[in-house]
Structures are given as C-alpha cells and as structure tokens.
Design a protein around this motif. Structure first.
Motif, PDB file in Angstrom:
ATOM      1  N   LYS A 233      47.094 -33.468  37.752  1.00 50.79           N
ATOM      2  CA  LYS A 233      45.791 -33.493  37.215  1.00 50.79           C
ATOM      3  C   LYS A 233      44.511 -33.397  38.370  1.00 50.79           C
ATOM      4  CE  LYS A 233      47.183 -34.469  33.128  1.00 50.79           C
ATOM      5  NZ  LYS A 233      47.141 -33.473  32.148  1.00 50.79           N
ATOM      6  N   ASN A 234      44.816 -32.551  39.255  1.00 50.11           N
ATOM      7  CA  ASN A 234      43.992 -32.504  40.499  1.00 50.11           C
ATOM      8  C   ASN A 234      43.292 -31.153  39.886  1.00 50.11           C
ATOM      9  OD1 ASN A 234      44.949 -34.407  42.325  1.00 50.11           O
ATOM     10  ND2 ASN A 234      46.537 -33.169  43.068  1.00 50.11           N
ATOM     11  N   ILE A 235      41.977 -31.388  40.470  1.00 52.50           N
ATOM     12  CA  ILE A 235      41.166 -30.296  40.109  1.00 52.50           C
ATOM     13  C   ILE A 235      41.008 -29.138  41.297  1.00 52.50           C
ATOM     14  CG2 ILE A 235      38.756 -29.640  39.799  1.00 52.50           C
ATOM     15  CD1 ILE A 235      39.979 -31.084  37.360  1.00 52.50           C
ATOM     16  N   ILE A 236      41.529 -27.706  40.960  1.00 48.35           N
ATOM     17  CA  ILE A 236      41.775 -26.849  41.844  1.00 48.35           C
ATOM     18  C   ILE A 236      40.754 -25.675  41.584  1.00 48.35           C
ATOM     19  CG2 ILE A 236      43.417 -25.378  42.894  1.00 48.35           C
ATOM     20  CD1 ILE A 236      45.622 -26.940  42.027  1.00 48.35           C
ATOM     21  N   PRO A 237      39.635 -25.502  42.461  1.00 46.64           N
ATOM     22  CA  PRO A 237      38.938 -24.276  42.140  1.00 46.64           C
ATOM     23  C   PRO A 237      39.337 -23.149  42.380  1.00 46.64           C
ATOM     24  CG  PRO A 237      37.974 -26.019  43.684  1.00 46.64           C
ATOM     25  CD  PRO A 237      39.484 -26.387  43.607  1.00 46.64           C
ATOM     26  N   GLN A 238      39.108 -22.246  41.585  1.00 46.81           N
ATOM     27  CA  GLN A 238      39.653 -20.722  41.811  1.00 46.81           C
ATOM     28  C   GLN A 238      38.773 -19.625  41.486  1.00 46.81           C
ATOM     29  OE1 GLN A 238      43.861 -19.829  40.621  1.00 46.81           O
ATOM     30  NE2 GLN A 238      42.965 -18.627  38.790  1.00 46.81           N
ATOM     31  N   VAL A 239      38.642 -18.569  42.167  1.00 49.07           N
ATOM     32  CA  VAL A 239      37.546 -17.605  41.818  1.00 49.07           C
ATOM     33  C   VAL A 239      38.096 -16.172  42.260  1.00 49.07           C
ATOM     34  CG1 VAL A 239      36.338 -17.623  44.089  1.00 49.07           C
ATOM     35  CG2 VAL A 239      35.149 -16.904  42.100  1.00 49.07           C
ATOM     36  N   PRO A 240      38.054 -15.216  41.688  1.00 45.11           N
ATOM     37  CA  PRO A 240      38.386 -13.971  42.047  1.00 45.11           C
ATOM     38  C   PRO A 240      37.613 -13.210  43.152  1.00 45.11           C
ATOM     39  CG  PRO A 240      38.018 -13.618  39.628  1.00 45.11           C
ATOM     40  CD  PRO A 240      37.299 -15.064  40.118  1.00 45.11           C
ATOM     41  N   LEU A 241      38.124 -12.493  43.958  1.00 43.98           N
ATOM     42  CA  LEU A 241      37.503 -11.869  44.906  1.00 43.98           C
ATOM     43  C   LEU A 241      36.569 -11.070  44.539  1.00 43.98           C
ATOM     44  CD1 LEU A 241      37.110 -11.082  48.110  1.00 43.98           C
ATOM     45  CD2 LEU A 241      38.885  -9.336  47.771  1.00 43.98           C
ATOM     46  N   THR A 242      36.541 -10.181  43.477  1.00 39.42           N
ATOM     47  CA  THR A 242      35.651  -9.418  42.848  1.00 39.42           C
ATOM     48  C   THR A 242      34.394 -10.076  42.687  1.00 39.42           C
ATOM     49  OG1 THR A 242      36.574  -9.596  40.903  1.00 39.42           O
ATOM     50  CG2 THR A 242      37.329  -7.625  42.237  1.00 39.42           C
ATOM     51  N   SER A 243      34.618 -11.378  42.209  1.00 38.92           N
ATOM     52  CA  SER A 243      33.268 -12.254  41.651  1.00 38.92           C
ATOM     53  C   SER A 243      32.271 -12.472  43.058  1.00 38.92           C
ATOM     54  CB  SER A 243      33.930 -13.568  41.216  1.00 38.92           C
ATOM     55  OG  SER A 243      32.795 -14.114  40.747  1.00 38.92           O
ATOM     56  N   ILE A 244      33.279 -12.997  44.069  1.00 35.15           N
ATOM     57  CA  ILE A 244      32.221 -13.049  45.221  1.00 35.15           C
ATOM     58  C   ILE A 244      31.661 -11.996  45.996  1.00 35.15           C
ATOM     59  CG2 ILE A 244      33.089 -15.626  45.536  1.00 35.15           C
ATOM     60  CD1 ILE A 244      35.036 -14.469  47.791  1.00 35.15           C
ATOM     61  N   LEU A 245      32.320 -10.802  45.768  1.00 35.00           N
ATOM     62  CA  LEU A 245      31.913  -9.741  46.206  1.00 35.00           C
ATOM     63  C   LEU A 245      30.890  -9.054  45.585  1.00 35.00           C
ATOM     64  CD1 LEU A 245      34.985  -7.322  46.940  1.00 35.00           C
ATOM     65  CD2 LEU A 245      33.367  -7.858  48.577  1.00 35.00           C
ATOM     66  N   SER A 246      30.404  -9.682  44.375  1.00 39.46           N
ATOM     67  CA  SER A 246      29.119  -9.305  43.569  1.00 39.46           C
ATOM     68  C   SER A 246      27.812  -9.421  44.239  1.00 39.46           C
ATOM     69  CB  SER A 246      29.057 -10.107  42.217  1.00 39.46           C
ATOM     70  OG  SER A 246      29.016 -11.411  42.294  1.00 39.46           O
ATOM     71  N   LYS A 247      27.941 -10.599  45.312  1.00 37.33           N
ATOM     72  CA  LYS A 247      26.724 -10.571  46.250  1.00 37.33           C
ATOM     73  C   LYS A 247      26.144  -9.338  46.633  1.00 37.33           C
ATOM     74  CE  LYS A 247      25.828 -12.520  50.790  1.00 37.33           C
ATOM     75  NZ  LYS A 247      26.204 -13.328  52.048  1.00 37.33           N
ATOM     76  N   TYR A 248      26.917  -8.289  46.728  1.00 35.86           N
ATOM     77  CA  TYR A 248      26.677  -6.979  47.307  1.00 35.86           C
ATOM     78  C   TYR A 248      26.528  -5.982  46.411  1.00 35.86           C
ATOM     79  CZ  TYR A 248      27.826  -9.391  51.702  1.00 35.86           C
ATOM     80  OH  TYR A 248      27.714 -10.193  52.857  1.00 35.86           O
TER      81      TYR A 248
END
Length: 399
Positions: A233-248
């Motif tokens: 029941k631990n909360i594990i954050p997860q995000v695709p690399l393409t999502s954080i690349l959207s900064k550019y």
C-alpha cells in the motif's frame, strides 16, 4: 614517465627488455586508430593477471575504485567514457601539450579501455587530485558530491582546457558533442492575472525572445501521476519521460519570479543529449528528494515534438530518434545516525550502460559490474541520462 625508459639506480644505466613492454603499456595505454575503430564492433572478453574476466569491447565494462566518497565521480566518468566521439578524441589525439586536466582525463579513458590491463578495474586518483586542486576542493575523493553539479563543472573546464572559447560555439570537442540551442520566450505576469491565467501567455502583452545554448537539459518532476502498490500500500509516483520532456514543446509555460516562460529546442539537435532529472530541492531548512520513477524506452525516443520545425535542416514530420547510452541512478539508503534524530539517508550512485555488441545492459557501481535486465532499467531513480542521436540512413527518409 613520459619517455617510459627504465633505469637502474644509482648506477644510472637503462634497462632494455621486452618483458617491460606490458608494464609500459599499462602505465600509458595507446591504441591505433584501427584498434579504436574496432572497439565499436568487436565482441571480445579479456582477462587480468588474476584470471578475472572483463570487457574491453564496444563499451568498456571495468570497475573504478571508490577511494573514499568519489562514487559521484565514477558514474560520471563511466557515462562519458561511453560516448564514442569523446572517447575517440581522448584516445587518439596528441594532448601532451594540453593542461593537466586534459592529459589526466585522457590517460584515465585509455586505461578504462585497455585490453591488456593487469586488473579488471582502474584507479581515478590522479585525475581526482587534479580536479580537487582545480576546483579549490569543490570536488574531492573525501566528500560525496552531486554527479550533475560535477558533470557541469567538468565539461565547462574541460572545454576551456582544450582551448575552447567562452563565446564561440562548437570550439571544442565537448561542445561539438553536447551543445545545442534553445529558444526561450518570456512575458511579465501582470498583477491582475488570477491563478488560472498566470501561465497563459497574453496576446496583447509583449513577449521577449532570446536564444540560449545548453549542454544539459533539466527535466522537472511532477507530483503525479500516482499508482498504489497493492503489496504494501505504498504510494509510488510514476511519470513517462515524454511527459516531463513537454517542458520543451514551446507550449507549456512555467513561472519564474513573476515571469512566465516557455521553451523550444532548435535544430540541429546535438549528437548527444544530456538529461538531468531534477530530484533534489533545497531551501534554508531542509533538502528534499522526489522519489518519482521515470519510465522510458531504451531505444527510439522521438525528440521531434520538442523541436521547432525548420524544413531547411530537417524534413517536417520525420522523427528524430535517440537511443539511450547511459543512465545514472540514485538510491537512498537509510542508516542510523547518532548525530541527528532518527535515520539519515545515504546517497548511492550507480550507472547503467549498454553493450551494443551483445545487446545487453550492465550496471556499474564502483568495482562491481553486473548484468541487468533491460525491462528493469526504469525501476530505479534515474538522475542523469545520456542519449545518442541515431544516424539517418540515406534513402530511408520518408517522403
């Protein structure tokens, strides 16, 4: 050491013997251009004097001594040693007249790639001593530092030591390999802007545009998306690399001191991209770590959505493929610290590198080298990544 001649003291006569050739080669390994070219193609193993196997093939998979607290240095150098144009330059060029920083880095690279090594690991102490001196003890073997901070310092100082210019782009091998251009648009946030409008560019307001050069792209981690581990029941954050690349992507704005900014990469992209996945933040009171896991492909990362179209340099609609070369990871290990209440977190740095000749990935932590499954690479906290632009094959471009 430069002449590699051996003398008997105090008599002072020179010893000439074929039995000394291997020792001379280990002290200062030199490979021919043909031999360096084969490093990218041959599948081979080598053995040290103790009979331990190591790999001096496409990528060099030998360990590096962690003398005290220099694991941050080890992972950075291992990653740079896996960039072929940088590796080839420091193995083949005559750098004997360059500053000590350049010469010692060249020697270390050649020792890493030595197919006739006596041991299956190398010691970086000579380069570390020079770095400690040149950085005024900002980076030492006695105190752990941040790999990204060290890499930024090292690349800039290596560029200058090679005779690179502070104003002229592409004036050293360092910039030719890693430097790219970035368009930055900024606009003042007016006092009347509410929370929903602070990041929305206003058509009537002035937009300031300037071009900046980079050698590393910083990617910011969000707090979401999240999923729950059913086991504990631990909360594990997860995000695709393409999502954080959207900064550019030139659309997504960010706020900086009452100014909204948006970024867009410009053609041509550099042969190698460095990604800094920003995990640590500091304020006056505490340093915080973002444990978000970044998921990514090891091959075929398309960078075209983040580059402003320029038909004269790249056909519109065609992908720009990049493949992963190295992935530096962080692990927080909790340990009892009597100087503070509770537990302290110790940073452990590792680097994952790809052996293209065998289509395998290996993980290197100081002296230890072990095979790792490709599908598990993203399960660790990626912190620094090296991506290689795939060469376009003539006649294969889509119409």
């Amino acid at each position: 050491m430069q002449t590699k001649k051996v003398y008997v003291l105090p008599e002072g006569y020179e010893v000439k013997s074929k039995s000394l050739d291997d020792i001379k080669f280990v002290v200062d390994p030199r490979l021919s251009k043909e031999e360096v070219g084969k490093l990218d193609r041959e599948v081979r193993d080598a053995w040290d004097l103790a009979g331990k196997k190591y790999r001096p093939g496409k990528y060099c998979f030998v360990g590096m001594n962690n003398i005290k607290e220099n694991d941050y240095f080890n992972v950075t150098v291992q990653a740079l040693a896996h960039v072929p144009p940088l590796r080839n330059y420091f193995m083949l060029e005559d750098l004997s007249q360059k500053p000590e920083l350049v010469q010692r880095f060249s020697v270390l690279i050649r020792k890493i790639w030595n197919p006739r090594a006596f041991k299956s690991h190398v010691s970086p102490h000579e380069l570390l001593q020079q770095i400690s001196l040149q950085s005024s003890k900002g980076f030492t073997l006695l105190q752990q530092s941040d790999p990204v901070e060290f890499l930024s310092w090292f690349l800039n100082n290596l560029h200058l030591a090679l005779g690179g210019s502070k104003t002229k782009p592409g004036s050293s091998i360092v910039q030719k390999v890693f430097q790219g251009k970035l368009k930055v648009e900024s606009q003042q946030i007016t006092a009347k802007a509410d929370a929903g409008d602070r990041l929305r560019f206003e058509e009537a307001a002035e937009v300031t545009t300037f071009i900046s050069r980079y050698m590393m792209l910083t990617l910011d981690l969000p707090a979401a998306p999240l999923f729950q581990d059913e086991l504990d029941k631990n909360i594990i954050p997860q995000v695709p690399l393409t999502s954080i690349l959207s900064k550019y992507d030139g659309l997504k704005a960010q706020e900086h001191l009452n100014t909204r900014k948006r970024y867009r990469l410009l053609h041509p992209l550099p042969p190698y991209l460095l990604f800094h996945i920003k995990r640590f933040s500091k304020n006056k009171f505490v340093s915080e770590r973002n444990p978000t896991i970044v998921t990514f492909p090891v091959r075929s990362l398309d960078m075209s959505p983040y580059v402003e179209p320029n038909p004269t340099l790249h056909h519109s609609g065609d992908p720009i493929w990049y493949d992963l070369v190295a992935n530096v990871t962080h692990e927080a290990i909790r340990s009892r610290d009597d100087s503070v209440e509770g537990e302290a977190e110790k940073k452990v740095w590792r680097v994952q590198v790809r052996d293209r000749s065998r289509e395998e990935w290996l993980e290197v932590q100081d002296l230890f080298v072990e095979r790792v499954a490709t599908e598990t690479l993203f399960t660790k906290e990626s912190y620094l990544q090296v991506w290689e632009r795939r060469r376009e094959v003539k006649g294969k471009r889509k119409a």
